[in-house]
Design a protein around this motif. Sequence first.
Motif, PDB file in Angstrom:
ATOM      1  N   MET A 131      -2.331   7.754  10.380  1.00  0.00           N
ATOM      2  CA  MET A 131      -1.475   6.974   9.484  1.00  0.00           C
ATOM      3  C   MET A 131      -1.174   5.658  10.194  1.00  0.00           C
ATOM      4  SD  MET A 131       1.184   9.810   7.965  1.00  0.00           S
ATOM      5  CE  MET A 131       2.003   8.637   6.908  1.00  0.00           C
ATOM      6  N   LYS A 132      -1.806   4.601   9.729  1.00  0.00           N
ATOM      7  CA  LYS A 132      -1.606   3.285  10.318  1.00  0.00           C
ATOM      8  C   LYS A 132      -1.158   2.341   9.216  1.00  0.00           C
ATOM      9  CE  LYS A 132      -2.217   0.129  13.543  1.00  0.00           C
ATOM     10  NZ  LYS A 132      -1.525   0.072  14.784  1.00  0.00           N
ATOM     11  N   HIS A 133       0.037   1.776   9.376  1.00  0.00           N
ATOM     12  CA  HIS A 133       0.605   0.875   8.368  1.00  0.00           C
ATOM     13  C   HIS A 133       0.658  -0.541   8.935  1.00  0.00           C
ATOM     14  CE1 HIS A 133       1.714   4.260   5.855  1.00  0.00           C
ATOM     15  NE2 HIS A 133       2.177   4.847   6.938  1.00  0.00           N
ATOM     16  N   TYR A 134       0.149  -1.487   8.163  1.00  0.00           N
ATOM     17  CA  TYR A 134       0.139  -2.894   8.585  1.00  0.00           C
ATOM     18  C   TYR A 134       1.275  -3.691   7.961  1.00  0.00           C
ATOM     19  CZ  TYR A 134      -4.314  -1.703  10.600  1.00  0.00           C
ATOM     20  OH  TYR A 134      -5.287  -1.103  11.353  1.00  0.00           O
ATOM     21  N   THR A 135       1.955  -3.113   6.998  1.00  0.00           N
ATOM     22  CA  THR A 135       3.172  -3.712   6.461  1.00  0.00           C
ATOM     23  C   THR A 135       4.301  -2.735   6.757  1.00  0.00           C
ATOM     24  OG1 THR A 135       2.700  -2.762   4.292  1.00  0.00           O
ATOM     25  CG2 THR A 135       2.063  -5.037   4.625  1.00  0.00           C
ATOM     26  N   PRO A 136       5.466  -3.242   7.095  1.00  0.00           N
ATOM     27  CA  PRO A 136       6.561  -2.340   7.476  1.00  0.00           C
ATOM     28  C   PRO A 136       6.978  -1.432   6.314  1.00  0.00           C
ATOM     29  CG  PRO A 136       7.182  -4.667   7.772  1.00  0.00           C
ATOM     30  CD  PRO A 136       5.831  -4.641   7.174  1.00  0.00           C
ATOM     31  N   ILE A 137       7.004  -0.144   6.595  1.00  0.00           N
ATOM     32  CA  ILE A 137       7.445   0.859   5.628  1.00  0.00           C
ATOM     33  C   ILE A 137       8.375   1.810   6.366  1.00  0.00           C
ATOM     34  CG2 ILE A 137       6.714   2.721   4.080  1.00  0.00           C
ATOM     35  CD1 ILE A 137       3.966   1.377   3.941  1.00  0.00           C
ATOM     36  N   PRO A 138       9.593   2.018   5.858  1.00  0.00           N
ATOM     37  CA  PRO A 138      10.500   2.966   6.517  1.00  0.00           C
ATOM     38  C   PRO A 138       9.869   4.358   6.608  1.00  0.00           C
ATOM     39  CG  PRO A 138      11.667   1.706   4.836  1.00  0.00           C
ATOM     40  CD  PRO A 138      10.216   1.372   4.696  1.00  0.00           C
ATOM     41  N   LEU A 139      10.229   5.096   7.635  1.00  0.00           N
ATOM     42  CA  LEU A 139       9.630   6.398   7.923  1.00  0.00           C
ATOM     43  C   LEU A 139       9.719   7.361   6.738  1.00  0.00           C
ATOM     44  CD1 LEU A 139       8.142   7.862  10.124  1.00  0.00           C
ATOM     45  CD2 LEU A 139      10.325   8.659  11.015  1.00  0.00           C
ATOM     46  N   VAL A 140      10.859   7.405   6.070  1.00  0.00           N
ATOM     47  CA  VAL A 140      11.025   8.303   4.922  1.00  0.00           C
ATOM     48  C   VAL A 140      10.046   7.929   3.812  1.00  0.00           C
ATOM     49  CG1 VAL A 140      12.643   9.057   3.142  1.00  0.00           C
ATOM     50  CG2 VAL A 140      13.438   8.747   5.482  1.00  0.00           C
ATOM     51  N   GLN A 141       9.889   6.635   3.567  1.00  0.00           N
ATOM     52  CA  GLN A 141       8.970   6.188   2.524  1.00  0.00           C
ATOM     53  C   GLN A 141       7.512   6.413   2.919  1.00  0.00           C
ATOM     54  OE1 GLN A 141      10.050   2.131   1.675  1.00  0.00           O
ATOM     55  NE2 GLN A 141      11.690   2.752   0.274  1.00  0.00           N
ATOM     56  N   GLN A 142       7.211   6.383   4.228  1.00  0.00           N
ATOM     57  CA  GLN A 142       5.847   6.677   4.679  1.00  0.00           C
ATOM     58  C   GLN A 142       5.444   8.084   4.269  1.00  0.00           C
ATOM     59  OE1 GLN A 142       5.145   5.983   8.864  1.00  0.00           O
ATOM     60  NE2 GLN A 142       6.082   3.960   8.777  1.00  0.00           N
TER      61      GLN A 142
END
Length: 181
Positions: A17-28
């Motif tokens: 799981m690699k996110h390039y835009t900030p996403i809060p942990l719960v929303q991830q």
Amino acid sequence: MIHSVLMFNNQGTPRLMKHYTPIPLVQQKELFDQIYNRIKLGEEQGQKTNFLTNKTDDEAKYQIIYKKYSGLYFVLLVDIEESPLRMLDFIHGFVECLNVCFEDVTELDLVFGWQTLQSVLEEMIVGGIVVEIDRNKIVQNIDQLNGGHKGESSLEEGVKRLGDSLYSFASGGFGAWSSSK
């Protein structure tokens, strides 16, 4: 722009799981579950596409592009403007690089060789933008990151030696790896 790169198995266990835009942990977690459920539901209903779109209020926000290889789903969450075929080609190139680095990659290779998995992805994407797609350059850079092997007669032999070293380390720990040097 690529917002996220996800990889999971048939049971929905995340492998990357690699996110390039900030996403809060719960929303991830919610995002991952939604994507997994949409892909599995589509398969159960006989869906024959690798492209899904998220629509809210008749306006598409992003598209989900995925490809299944041997029990693993490789998923990209991208802007609606991105070319789906180009992103499918990117996924294929990513899998080819992993296949060269691990010599016939399996899910277990990716679990124990997560550093190499991350390195390959970082060679290909920087900040959500694809910067490199040449398999030989990527594999050569990964080999150099792992110490390189001067005097190798070919890139393929160097990659095989890298794969053997990583396998020794993953299967026997540091002791087995250091004795194989």
